[in-house]
Design a protein around this motif. Structure first.
Motif, PDB file in Angstrom:
ATOM      1  N   PRO A 112      27.691  32.953  62.963  1.00  9.30           N
ATOM      2  CA  PRO A 112      29.031  32.629  63.426  1.00  9.30           C
ATOM      3  C   PRO A 112      29.612  33.740  64.285  1.00  9.30           C
ATOM      4  CG  PRO A 112      29.114  33.363  61.166  1.00  9.30           C
ATOM      5  CD  PRO A 112      27.650  33.305  61.547  1.00  9.30           C
ATOM      6  N   ALA A 113      30.572  33.384  65.127  1.00  3.81           N
ATOM      7  CA  ALA A 113      31.282  34.383  65.920  1.00  3.81           C
ATOM      8  C   ALA A 113      32.166  35.221  65.007  1.00  3.81           C
ATOM      9  CB  ALA A 113      32.123  33.699  66.998  1.00  3.81           C
ATOM     10  N   GLY A 114      32.497  36.420  65.459  1.00  2.00           N
ATOM     11  CA  GLY A 114      33.307  37.316  64.646  1.00  2.00           C
ATOM     12  C   GLY A 114      34.646  36.721  64.257  1.00  2.00           C
ATOM     13  N   ARG A 115      35.272  35.958  65.168  1.00  2.84           N
ATOM     14  CA  ARG A 115      36.583  35.395  64.868  1.00  2.84           C
ATOM     15  C   ARG A 115      36.517  34.275  63.830  1.00  2.84           C
ATOM     16  NH1 ARG A 115      37.903  30.825  68.175  1.00  2.84           N
ATOM     17  NH2 ARG A 115      36.089  30.101  69.355  1.00  2.84           N
ATOM     18  N   GLU A 116      35.305  33.789  63.524  1.00  3.40           N
ATOM     19  CA  GLU A 116      35.153  32.714  62.537  1.00  3.40           C
ATOM     20  C   GLU A 116      34.924  33.234  61.120  1.00  3.40           C
ATOM     21  OE1 GLU A 116      31.894  30.415  63.948  1.00  3.40           O
ATOM     22  OE2 GLU A 116      32.920  29.720  65.753  1.00  3.40           O
ATOM     23  N   LEU A 117      34.653  34.527  60.971  1.00  2.00           N
ATOM     24  CA  LEU A 117      34.255  35.057  59.671  1.00  2.00           C
ATOM     25  C   LEU A 117      35.378  34.964  58.636  1.00  2.00           C
ATOM     26  CD1 LEU A 117      32.237  38.215  60.797  1.00  2.00           C
ATOM     27  CD2 LEU A 117      31.356  35.988  60.079  1.00  2.00           C
ATOM     28  N   GLY A 118      36.611  35.209  59.066  1.00  2.00           N
ATOM     29  CA  GLY A 118      37.728  35.143  58.131  1.00  2.00           C
ATOM     30  C   GLY A 118      37.901  33.761  57.536  1.00  2.00           C
ATOM     31  N   GLY A 119      37.785  32.731  58.369  1.00  2.00           N
ATOM     32  CA  GLY A 119      37.914  31.363  57.875  1.00  2.00           C
ATOM     33  C   GLY A 119      36.784  30.981  56.945  1.00  2.00           C
ATOM     34  N   ILE A 120      35.565  31.424  57.256  1.00  2.00           N
ATOM     35  CA  ILE A 120      34.420  31.125  56.382  1.00  2.00           C
ATOM     36  C   ILE A 120      34.626  31.759  55.014  1.00  2.00           C
ATOM     37  CG2 ILE A 120      31.950  31.545  56.047  1.00  2.00           C
ATOM     38  CD1 ILE A 120      31.644  31.370  59.098  1.00  2.00           C
ATOM     39  N   ALA A 121      35.051  33.027  55.006  1.00  2.00           N
ATOM     40  CA  ALA A 121      35.261  33.714  53.732  1.00  2.00           C
ATOM     41  C   ALA A 121      36.399  33.069  52.940  1.00  2.00           C
ATOM     42  CB  ALA A 121      35.570  35.192  53.988  1.00  2.00           C
ATOM     43  N   ALA A 122      37.487  32.709  53.618  1.00  2.00           N
ATOM     44  CA  ALA A 122      38.636  32.128  52.916  1.00  2.00           C
ATOM     45  C   ALA A 122      38.295  30.772  52.314  1.00  2.00           C
ATOM     46  CB  ALA A 122      39.818  32.002  53.881  1.00  2.00           C
ATOM     47  N   ALA A 123      37.642  29.904  53.093  1.00  2.00           N
ATOM     48  CA  ALA A 123      37.295  28.566  52.589  1.00  2.00           C
ATOM     49  C   ALA A 123      36.309  28.656  51.434  1.00  2.00           C
ATOM     50  CB  ALA A 123      36.717  27.719  53.722  1.00  2.00           C
TER      51      ALA A 123
END
Length: 448
Positions: A112-123
Motif C-alpha cells: 500500500p501507499a504510505g498515505r493508506e497505512l493509517g486507514g489500514i491500521a485503524a480498520a
C-alpha cells in the motif's frame, strides 16, 4: 515478478537471476532486509499486543468497570456495534478504504501507499480488537510491506526502483508475520505461494524475506519474554494424541474435503453478495452488521452455555481449548457453533477488514471434531483435516494449508499429514470446479 526485482547490469540487458544472487548489490539488499526486520517486527508485535489489550478491555474490563460482576450475555452488542461505527467511515473516507476486503480472499505481493497505512491500521485495529470474525495476518502483511517501502523512500529521499520496492515490501511483510503462524517457515510458505513465485526469481525475493522473518522471529521472542505476553503463535501444546490413519479415516478425509469446499463457497458467496449492499450504505449498515455478528454469538452462548467468544474474534485463541477438550462439546453445540461462526464470518468478510485465515481454520476444526463423533475418526485427526480443507477452500493455497494444519499439531502433525493432504487436495479440486461466487467486482466505497 521478473529478474528486474534486483539490480541490473544495464537497462537493455537485465542480469540473470543467478548473477543477481552473486552480486554485491544483492548482498547490500540482504543487509537492508536485516535492518528492516527489527523495527517492523517490533511494530507488528506492538500491533498484536494492542489488539489483544483492546479485546480484553472491550469484553472484560469495560463491563466490570460499569458494575457488572461478569459480562452480561448481551454485552457483545456493545463492542461489535462500536466496531461497525468506527470501521465504516474509515472504509468510506480514508485513502485505501482500510485495505483489501477479506471477502476477496488472501493476496500477497504489492504494497500500500504510505498515505493508506493509517486507514489500514485503524480498520484492522477496530475490527480485530472489538471482536469481528477476522484475523490479523492480512493487515499485518500490508502494513509490514508498506512501512518497509516508506522507510526506504524516506532514507533515500526519493523514489525507489519498482523492483527494489517489491523486494523491500516482501521483506517487511515477512518480518511482520514472522511467528504469527507458529514458525517463520510457515509465513514464508504463505507469502511464496500467495504471490505465485517460482524458480530463481523466487529465491531473489525469498532470501531477503526469510532473513527478515528470522530476525522478526527473534524480536517477537525477545519482546514476548520481556512483556510476558508471549509471541502470539498459533501453535498449541498439550493436545491429545492422534490415531494412526486408517481406511476409515482416509474416507472421512475425502468426504470432509468435499464438504469444506462447499461450505467455503457458501460463505464467500454470501459475503460477496452482501458486500455491495454494505458498501452503498456503509455508515448505517456496517454497525447493523456488527450487531448481527454479536447476536449470533449471544444466540450460541445462550443455547449451549459455551463462551460467546468462540463465535467472535478470529478463533485463533479458541482453537486450543476446543482441541484439548473436545468431549466438552456435543454434536448439537458444534453444529450450532459452525452455523453461527460461519454466518458471522461471512458478515465480517463483507463489511470489515482483516484476514480470512484463522476463522476458516477454527470452523474447520469444529467441523472435524463434530465428524469425529462418527466411527473411524478421532477428534484431533478430524480437526486437522477440517483445518486444512477449510483453509484451502478460502485461500486456495494448498501447500500452505497442509503446512499450517500439520505444524499446528506439533509432533502429531506427521501422524495426520496423509489425512490432511488428502482432505486439502479434495477440497482444492472441488473448489476449482465450483463456479465463481460473484464474478463481478464490488464497487469501491464512495469518498467524500
Amino acid at each position: 515478478m521478473t529478474a528486474e526485482v534486483a539490480p541490473q547490469a544495464t537497462a537493455e540487458a537485465p542480469m540473470a537471476p543467478m548473477d543477481v544472487l552473486r552480486s554485491r548489490r544483492y548482498l547490500g539488499l540482504l543487509g537492508l532486509a536485516a535492518v528492516l526486520g527489527v523495527p517492523i517486527s517490533a511494530l507488528a508485535y506492538g500491533f498484536l499486543l494492542l489488539t489483544a489489550a483492546l479485546q480484553t478491555w472491550a469484553f472484560t474490563t469495560a463491563p466490570l468497570a460499569l458494575g457488572y460482576t461478569a459480562p452480561p450475555l448481551w454485552w457483545p452488542l456493545v463492542p461489535l456495534g462500536v466496531a461497525g461505527v468506527l470501521v465504516a467511515p474509515v472504509i468510506r473516507y480514508l485513502p485505501g478504504h482500510g485495505g483489501e476486503s477479506p471477502a476477496d480472499g488472501f493476496h500477497a505481493g504489492g504494497y500500500p501507499a504510505g498515505r493508506e497505512l493509517g486507514g489500514i491500521a485503524a480498520a484492522a485495529l477496530a475490527s480485530i480488537g472489538l471482536g469481528v470474525v477476522v484475523g490479523p495476518e492480512a493487515p499485518l502483511i500490508a502494513l509490514g510491506g508498506g512501512l518497509a517501502v516508506l522507510a526506504v523512500r524516506l532514507a533515500r529521499r526519493g523514489n525507489v526502483p519498482a523492483g527494489v520496492a517489491s523486494v523491500v515490501a516482501a521483506t517487511g511483510s515477512f518480518a511482520a508475520v514472522s511467528t504469527l503462524f507458529g514458525s517463520p517457515l510457515a509465513a514464508a510458505f504463505l507469502m511464496m505461494e500467495a504471490a505465485g513465485l517460482g524458480g530463481a526469481t523466487a529465491t531473489m525475493v525469498l532470501v531477503p524475506g526469510l532473513l527478515g522473518a528470522g530476525i522478526g522471529s527473534l524480536v517477537f521472542i525477545g519482546l514476548g519474554s520481556w512483556t510476558g505476553f508471549g509471541t502470539f503463535s498459533l501453535a498449541v501444546s498439550g493436545l491429545p494424541p492422534a490415531d494412526d490413519p486408517t481406511i476409515w479415516s482416509l474416507g472421512w478425509a475425502v468426504a470432509a474435503g468435499a464438504v469444506a469446499a462447499l461450505l467455503c463457497w457458501v460463505i464467500r458467496s454470501a459475503a460477496l453478495r452482501v458486500r455491495p449492499l454494505i458498501v452503498r450504505r456503509a455508515l448505517v449498515l456496517t454497525p447493523v452488521l456488527g450487531l448481527g455478528i454479536a447476536a449470533l454469538a449471544i444466540l450460541y452462548a445462550g443455547v449451549t452455555g459455551h463462551d460467546a467468544a468462540e463465535v467472535l474474534f478470529s478463533g485463533q485463541d479458541a482453537l486450543g481449548p476446543l482441541l484439548r477438550d473436545p468431549a466438552a462439546y456435543g454434536v448439537g453445540a458444534l453444529l450450532l457453533l459452525i452455523a453461527c461462526k460461519g454466518l458471522a464470518y461471512a458478515g465480517a468478510l463483507a463489511g470489515f477488514r482483516g484476514g480470512p485465515t484463522f476463522p476458516a481454520m477454527f470452523i474447520g476444526a469444529a467441523g472435524g471434531v463434530a465428524l469425529a463423533h462418527l466411527p473411524g475418526l478421532d477428534a484431533l485427526s478430524g480437526a486437522a483435516i477440517g483445518m486444512g480443507a477449510m483453509t484451502v477452500g478460502m485461500l486456495r493455497l494448498p501447500l500452505t494449508s497442509v503446512l499450517l494444519a500439520t505444524l499446528f499439531l506439533g509432533a502429531d502433525g506427521l501422524t495426520v499429514m496423509p489425512l490432511v493432504i488428502l482432505g486439502v487436495v479434495v477440497s482444492y479440486l472441488v473448489t476449482l470446479r465450483l463456479p465463481d461466487p460473484c464474478p463481478r467486482a464490488a464497487p469501491a466505497p464512495e469518498t467524500a
